[in-house]
Design a protein around this motif. Structure first.
Motif, PDB file in Angstrom:
ATOM      1  N   ALA A   1      56.628  22.437  24.731  1.00 43.58           N
ATOM      2  CA  ALA A   1      57.064  22.150  26.092  1.00 43.58           C
ATOM      3  C   ALA A   1      58.323  22.942  26.442  1.00 43.58           C
ATOM      4  O   ALA A   1      58.432  23.499  27.540  1.00 43.58           O
ATOM      5  N   VAL A   2      59.263  22.989  25.516  1.00 40.78           N
ATOM      6  CA  VAL A   2      60.509  23.725  25.754  1.00 40.78           C
ATOM      7  C   VAL A   2      60.219  25.205  25.968  1.00 40.78           C
ATOM      8  O   VAL A   2      60.716  25.822  26.922  1.00 40.78           O
ATOM      9  N   ALA A   3      59.411  25.784  25.072  1.00 41.48           N
ATOM     10  CA  ALA A   3      59.092  27.212  25.193  1.00 41.48           C
ATOM     11  C   ALA A   3      58.329  27.492  26.481  1.00 41.48           C
ATOM     12  O   ALA A   3      58.612  28.469  27.188  1.00 41.48           O
ATOM     13  N   ALA A   4      57.368  26.639  26.794  1.00 38.62           N
ATOM     14  CA  ALA A   4      56.572  26.836  28.014  1.00 38.62           C
ATOM     15  C   ALA A   4      57.451  26.731  29.259  1.00 38.62           C
ATOM     16  O   ALA A   4      57.313  27.529  30.204  1.00 38.62           O
ATOM     17  N   TYR A   5      58.361  25.767  29.269  1.00 36.10           N
ATOM     18  CA  TYR A   5      59.250  25.584  30.422  1.00 36.10           C
ATOM     19  C   TYR A   5      60.081  26.841  30.672  1.00 36.10           C
ATOM     20  O   TYR A   5      60.184  27.316  31.807  1.00 36.10           O
ATOM     21  N   HIS A   6      60.668  27.379  29.615  1.00 35.94           N
ATOM     22  CA  HIS A   6      61.530  28.551  29.783  1.00 35.94           C
ATOM     23  C   HIS A   6      60.734  29.832  30.023  1.00 35.94           C
ATOM     24  O   HIS A   6      61.322  30.852  30.398  1.00 35.94           O
ATOM     25  N   CYS A   7      59.410  29.770  29.810  1.00 33.03           N
ATOM     26  CA  CYS A   7      58.540  30.904  30.162  1.00 33.03           C
ATOM     27  C   CYS A   7      57.876  30.668  31.512  1.00 33.03           C
ATOM     28  O   CYS A   7      56.926  31.366  31.880  1.00 33.03           O
ATOM     29  N   ALA A   8      58.391  29.663  32.238  1.00 31.22           N
ATOM     30  CA  ALA A   8      57.936  29.339  33.599  1.00 31.22           C
ATOM     31  C   ALA A   8      56.488  28.865  33.648  1.00 31.22           C
ATOM     32  O   ALA A   8      55.851  28.918  34.704  1.00 31.22           O
ATOM     33  N   ASP A   9      55.968  28.397  32.518  1.00 27.40           N
ATOM     34  CA  ASP A   9      54.622  27.810  32.511  1.00 27.40           C
ATOM     35  C   ASP A   9      54.793  26.293  32.606  1.00 27.40           C
ATOM     36  O   ASP A   9      54.610  25.554  31.641  1.00 27.40           O
ATOM     37  N   PHE A  10      55.160  25.837  33.789  1.00 26.73           N
ATOM     38  CA  PHE A  10      55.557  24.442  33.970  1.00 26.73           C
ATOM     39  C   PHE A  10      54.390  23.472  33.820  1.00 26.73           C
ATOM     40  O   PHE A  10      54.590  22.335  33.397  1.00 26.73           O
ATOM     41  N   ASN A  11      53.192  23.901  34.141  1.00 23.33           N
ATOM     42  CA  ASN A  11      52.036  23.025  33.977  1.00 23.33           C
ATOM     43  C   ASN A  11      51.804  22.681  32.506  1.00 23.33           C
ATOM     44  O   ASN A  11      51.543  21.531  32.157  1.00 23.33           O
ATOM     45  N   LYS A  12      51.928  23.692  31.654  1.00 19.69           N
ATOM     46  CA  LYS A  12      51.734  23.438  30.225  1.00 19.69           C
ATOM     47  C   LYS A  12      52.906  22.649  29.651  1.00 19.69           C
ATOM     48  O   LYS A  12      52.725  21.829  28.747  1.00 19.69           O
ATOM     49  N   ALA A  13      54.099  22.894  30.153  1.00 18.65           N
ATOM     50  CA  ALA A  13      55.254  22.107  29.711  1.00 18.65           C
ATOM     51  C   ALA A  13      55.039  20.640  30.071  1.00 18.65           C
ATOM     52  O   ALA A  13      55.283  19.739  29.244  1.00 18.65           O
ATOM     53  N   GLU A  14      54.588  20.412  31.291  1.00 18.49           N
ATOM     54  CA  GLU A  14      54.327  19.041  31.740  1.00 18.49           C
ATOM     55  C   GLU A  14      53.278  18.371  30.861  1.00 18.49           C
ATOM     56  O   GLU A  14      53.445  17.215  30.430  1.00 18.49           O
ATOM     57  N   ALA A  15      52.198  19.093  30.586  1.00 20.50           N
ATOM     58  CA  ALA A  15      51.118  18.528  29.774  1.00 20.50           C
ATOM     59  C   ALA A  15      51.596  18.190  28.360  1.00 20.50           C
ATOM     60  O   ALA A  15      51.249  17.142  27.804  1.00 20.50           O
ATOM     61  N   ALA A  16      52.413  19.070  27.778  1.00 17.28           N
ATOM     62  CA  ALA A  16      52.899  18.834  26.415  1.00 17.28           C
ATOM     63  C   ALA A  16      53.861  17.654  26.362  1.00 17.28           C
ATOM     64  O   ALA A  16      53.782  16.803  25.460  1.00 17.28           O
ATOM     65  N   TRP A  17      54.790  17.573  27.313  1.00 15.30           N
ATOM     66  CA  TRP A  17      55.692  16.423  27.348  1.00 15.30           C
ATOM     67  C   TRP A  17      54.919  15.131  27.586  1.00 15.30           C
ATOM     68  O   TRP A  17      55.249  14.090  27.025  1.00 15.30           O
ATOM     69  N   ASN A  18      53.887  15.211  28.410  1.00 14.02           N
ATOM     70  CA  ASN A  18      53.085  14.026  28.684  1.00 14.02           C
ATOM     71  C   ASN A  18      52.413  13.527  27.413  1.00 14.02           C
ATOM     72  O   ASN A  18      52.415  12.320  27.123  1.00 14.02           O
ATOM     73  N   ARG A  19      51.831  14.444  26.629  1.00 17.41           N
ATOM     74  CA  ARG A  19      51.165  14.032  25.383  1.00 17.41           C
ATOM     75  C   ARG A  19      52.169  13.488  24.380  1.00 17.41           C
ATOM     76  O   ARG A  19      51.896  12.519  23.666  1.00 17.41           O
ATOM     77  N   ALA A  20      53.359  14.106  24.309  1.00 17.70           N
ATOM     78  CA  ALA A  20      54.392  13.607  23.401  1.00 17.70           C
ATOM     79  C   ALA A  20      54.861  12.218  23.833  1.00 17.70           C
ATOM     80  O   ALA A  20      55.105  11.343  22.989  1.00 17.70           O
ATOM     81  N   ALA A  21      54.990  12.018  25.143  1.00 19.70           N
ATOM     82  CA  ALA A  21      55.395  10.709  25.659  1.00 19.70           C
ATOM     83  C   ALA A  21      54.353   9.648  25.320  1.00 19.70           C
ATOM     84  O   ALA A  21      54.694   8.514  24.946  1.00 19.70           O
TER      85      ALA A  21
END
Length: 354
Positions: free
Chosen positions: A301-321
Motif C-alpha cells: 500500500a505504501v509503495a503503491a500510494y507513492h507511485c500514485a496507484d491509489f486504487n491499489k493502495a486503497e485495496a491493500a489497506w482495505n485487505r490489511a484492515a
C-alpha cells in the motif's frame, strides 16, 4: 390437481436446466482460493478438479503447487511425477518444481539432479535463471549440511529459533536475546540466529551491539542477504542515510530465488523511499502468488500510494484492515476522506523472515 393443470403449471415455470460442475469449474475455484492464500480450500477444489478431469496436466501441476505451499512436498512430488510419467513427459517445468520440493525435504542430490534435467530440457525456459540460483543455494546447503546431518538436531534448532521469534513478536526481547545466544553457542555458524539476535538487540535499544554483530556476519558470511537488509534498516532507523544508501544500491542488483528474501528487499526499498523499486518487486511477488500477510499488504500500500496507484493502495489497506490491522484502517479512512498527506505514508517494520 388434474393432469392437464399440472402440465400447464410446468409449462409456465419453464424448463429446469441442470448446473454441471465440471473439472474446469473446480479448477477455477481452486485458482481463486489459491490467489486468496486459502490453501486448504484450494486443495479441496483442485482435488475435485483432477478427479473429474484426470488427463489435464495443468490441474496436477497446480495441485502440486498448493501441496508444496502446505508443506506436503512428498505429495506434491507425487503429482509432478505422475504428470511426467503418465500425462506429458515433455513438461520440463515439473523438473524444476521437483527440485524445489527435494530441496525443502533436504534431498540435495535429488534436487541437483532435477535442476540439471530441467536446464538440459529447457535451456531457454522461464525458470532458467531461477534454476541457476537454486544450484547455488544447493551448493551452499551442501557446505552447511554438517549442521543438519541429524533430523533430531535440525528439529531442535528450528524449534529454538521459532521460540525466539515468538518472544520477539510478543515484545519479550530480553528472552529472545537469551534464547538466540544459546543457539549461537551451540551452532557458531548458524547465521540466521545472528541476524535475528541483531534485530532483537536493536529493538531492545542495544543499537551498537546490533550493528556490530551484523557487520561480523557480513564479514564472515560474504553476501549474507538478510544481514545486509538488517544493516540497511538499522542505518535508516538511526538516520545514517549515506551508509544505508550504499547498501540499497547493492541490493538493487540482487534477485534471490527465495520469495521471502525478495519481499525483505522490497521492505528495505520502501523504508529507503525507493518506492518505485519496492512497488515493482511487490508486483512481481503478486504474480508469483506470494502470500498477502499484513506486512506485505502494508508495504504494498505504501509503495503503491507513492507511485500514485491509489486504487491499489486503497485495496491493500482495505485487505490489511480486514485482517485486523488498525494502522491500515486509519490510513484507509484518511485516504477515502482525502485528508492523507504523503508525509504520513511510510513503512517502518523490519520484523521480517530471516
Amino acid at each position: 390437481m388434474k393432469v392437464s393443470d399440472h402440465e400447464e403449471t410446468t409449462k409456465k415455470r419453464g424448463t429446469v436446466i441442470p448446473f454441471r460442475q465440471t473439472g474446469d469449474y473446480f479448477f477455477d475455484k481452486g485458482i481463486k482460493a489459491y490467489r486468496k492464500n486459502n490453501m486448504k480450500r484450494a486443495l479441496f477444489f483442485l482435488q475435485k478438479a483432477v478427479e473429474m478431469k484426470e488427463s489435464e496436466p495443468a490441474f496436477y501441476c497446480q495441485l502440486a503447487a498448493v501441496l508444496a505451499e502446505l508443506g506436503e512436498f512428498e505429495r506434491s512430488n507425487e503429482q509432478l511425477l505422475y504428470v511426467l510419467e503418465e500425462l506429458d513427459p515433455t513438461l520440463a517445468e515439473c523438473y524444476f518444481f521437483l527440485a524445489n520440493n527435494y530441496a525443502h525435504l533436504g534431498f540435495i542430490d535429488k534436487a541437483e539432479k532435477m535442476v540439471h534435467v530441467y536446464l538440459e530440457e529447457q535451456p531457454d525456459g522461464d525458470f532458467y535463471d531461477d534454476a541457476l540460483d537454486l544450484l547455488e543455494v544447493l551448493e551452499f546447503e551442501r557446505e552447511e549440511s554438517e549442521f543438519f546431518t541429524e533430523v533430531d538436531k535440525e528439529t531442535i534448532i528450528i524449534n529454538k529459533h521459532d521460540k525466539a521469534r515468538r518472544y520477539m513478536e510478543s515484545g519479550k526481547f530480553s528472552e529472545a536475546i537469551q534464547q538466540l545466544e544459546a543457539i549461537i553457542a551451540e551452532h557458531p555458524n548458524f547465521w540466521a540466529a545472528y541476524n535475528q539476535l541483531a534485530q532483537a538487540l536493536f529493538l531492545n535499544h542495544e543499537v551498537d551491539k546490533a550493528i556490530s554483530i551484523t557487520l561480523e556476519v557480513i564479514e564472515k558470511d560474504k553476501g549474507n542477504l538478510m544481514a545486509l537488509c538488517n544493516l540497511a534498516d538499522f542505518y535508516l532507523e538511526i538516520g545514517n542515510n549515506e551508509e544505508a544508501k550504499k547498501i540499497v544500491s547493492a541490493l538493487c542488483t540482487v534477485k534471490p530465488i527465495d520469495l521471502d528474501h525478495r519481499f525483505r528487499i522490497a521492505t528495505v526499498f520502501s523504508k529507503a523511499q525507493e518506492f518505485k523499486k519496492s512497488y515493482d518487486s511487490l508486483i512481481t511477488l503478486q504474480k508469483h502468488h506470494y502470500r498477502e500477510s499484513i506486512p506485505f499488504l502494508k508495504c504494498f500500500a505504501v509503495a503503491a500510494y507513492h507511485c500514485a496507484d491509489f486504487n491499489k493502495a486503497e485495496a491493500a489497506w482495505n485487505r490489511a484492515a480486514l485482517l485486523g490491522d488498525k494502522e491500515a484502517e486509519t490510513l484507509l479512512i484518511r485516504l477515502l476522506e482525502k485528508t492523507l498527506e504523503a508525509n504520513d505514508v511510510y513503512y517502518t517494520s523490519f520484523m521480517m523472515n530471516i
